[in-house]
Design an enzyme around this catalytic site. Structure first.
Site, short mmCIF file in Angstrom:
data_model
loop_
_atom_site.label_atom_id
_atom_site.label_comp_id
_atom_site.label_asym_id
_atom_site.label_seq_id
_atom_site.Cartn_x
_atom_site.Cartn_y
_atom_site.Cartn_z
N ARG A 201 20.64 19.05 14.64
CA ARG A 201 20.32 17.67 15.04
C ARG A 201 19.58 17.65 16.38
O ARG A 201 18.38 17.41 16.44
CB ARG A 201 21.61 16.82 15.11
N ASP A 202 20.28 17.95 17.44
CA ASP A 202 19.69 17.90 18.78
C ASP A 202 18.55 18.91 18.91
O ASP A 202 17.55 18.67 19.59
CB ASP A 202 20.78 18.18 19.81
N CYS B 281 14.80 16.86 25.43
CA CYS B 281 14.94 15.40 25.40
C CYS B 281 13.63 14.74 25.81
O CYS B 281 13.13 14.98 26.91
CB CYS B 281 16.06 14.95 26.35
N ASN C 69 18.76 23.24 24.78
CA ASN C 69 20.18 23.45 25.05
C ASN C 69 20.44 24.94 25.27
O ASN C 69 19.65 25.79 24.88
CB ASN C 69 21.00 22.98 23.84
N HIS D 137 22.10 21.91 29.36
CA HIS D 137 20.73 22.34 29.08
C HIS D 137 20.38 23.46 30.05
O HIS D 137 20.91 23.53 31.16
CB HIS D 137 19.76 21.16 29.22
N HIS E 213 28.30 19.97 27.72
CA HIS E 213 26.98 20.09 27.08
C HIS E 213 25.96 20.39 28.17
O HIS E 213 25.64 19.52 28.98
CB HIS E 213 26.66 18.76 26.37
#
Length: 300
Positions: free
Chosen positions: A16-17, A239, A248, A208, A206
């Site tokens: 997804r991300d 993003c 990520n 990055h 989370h």
């Protein structure tokens, strides 16, 4: 002496991300194969897709098919930014839904055209319905350390937003260093505060890897008691609303570090690299994470 958890859960966000902002179209069958390969590597929690408008995120236009055709292994998340997204998620029989809000108003307005408070007001009835229907709800908190528009974020603002989510009944807080500017001291301090204030809520970190400090920040979060981490196979992601933010932190690199510390994840690093190898030809940039490079060199 460091006190570290004995077991860690990895939440894979690559499908997804990792893929949502990929410029090159990734076919449904290739996404499904990526998901299957990651599950075969031992990953039992994963963000599968996002129920957003195909107009704005065309890569996620196949969300319904991805959910319906993916094998249900553990907890499989779908992202739902609003009531319509949550409705579509439930129609596809998703039993775990993620919502998201940025601590920073500026970031939030550029992302979903609402202030943080407006977003929370809109999500309140959405979360209430999901919980009433027995759905696991994960709250993703963006810009928890720094914002590309407002700079450093106050820790108390992060805690207050988390309090609001907890009062709404969410099961998990995924707290993000969205633009990869946090340092290990900041990681330790914020996650120590979160673990202390919300002892019964799942806390996930989370990170990055914009400045190559994600692994160090994860180690600091481990010392703060965090035992859940979002990672992305191949370091995929980024993003569009956070200038300069890269992908990520890579699943294979994080699992390798945890393995070296004797921390159990149940994940096979080589099989993650096989999954990365499979998706690599379908993305628009080369994948150059540490463990994947070693895998490729050893298989020449």
């Amino acid at each position: 002496m460091f006190i570290l958890p004995k077991n860690v859960t990895i939440i894979e966000v690559g499908p997804r991300d990792g893929l949502q902002n990929e410029k090159k179209h990734v076919a449904e069958k290739d996404k499904l194969q990526f998901i299957r390969s990651l599950q075969e590597a031992g990953i039992h929690e994963m963000e599968l897709t996002s129920f957003v408008s195909p107009k704005w995120v065309p890569q996620m236009a196949d969300a319904k098919a991805i959910v319906e055709k993916s094998e249900r292994v553990g907890r499989q998340f779908v992202l739902a930014p609003n009531a319509k997204g949550a409705e579509l998620a439930q129609e596809s029989n998703a039993n775990s839904v993620a919502v998201f809000v940025g601590v920073s108003d500026s970031f939030n307005e550029r992302n979903i055209n609402r202030s943080t408070d407006e977003s929370m007001d809109a999500l309140d009835p959405v979360i209430a319905k999901l919980k009433n229907d027995g759905v696991f709800v994960r709250a993703c908190i963006s810009t928890a350390f720094y914002c590309p528009y407002e700079g450093k974020i106050k820790q108390e603002d992060v805690l207050e937003l988390c309090r609001k989510f907890v009062s709404m009944g969410v099961d998990e807080l995924s707290v993000a260093d969205t633009i990869g500017m946090a340092n290990p001291v900041e990681s330790y301090e914020l996650f120590s505060s979160l673990k202390k204030e919300f002892p019964t809520i799942l806390i996930t970190a989370h990170f990055h890897d914009t400045r190559k400090m994600a692994i160090a920040n994860i180690f600091a979060a481990l010392q703060a008691g965090v035992d859940r981490f979002d990672t992305s196979a191949g370091g995929l992601g980024g993003c569009p609303f956070a200038p300069g933010a890269t992908g990520n932190v890579a699943t294979e690199d994080v699992v390798n570090m945890l393995d070296s510390l004797g921390i159990i994840t149940g994940i096979d690093v080589e099989k993650v690299c096989i999954a990365v190898d499979g998706i690599s030809e379908h993305v628009s940039h080369p994948i150059e994470t540490g463990m994947y490079r070693l895998y490729k060199n050893s298989n020449r």
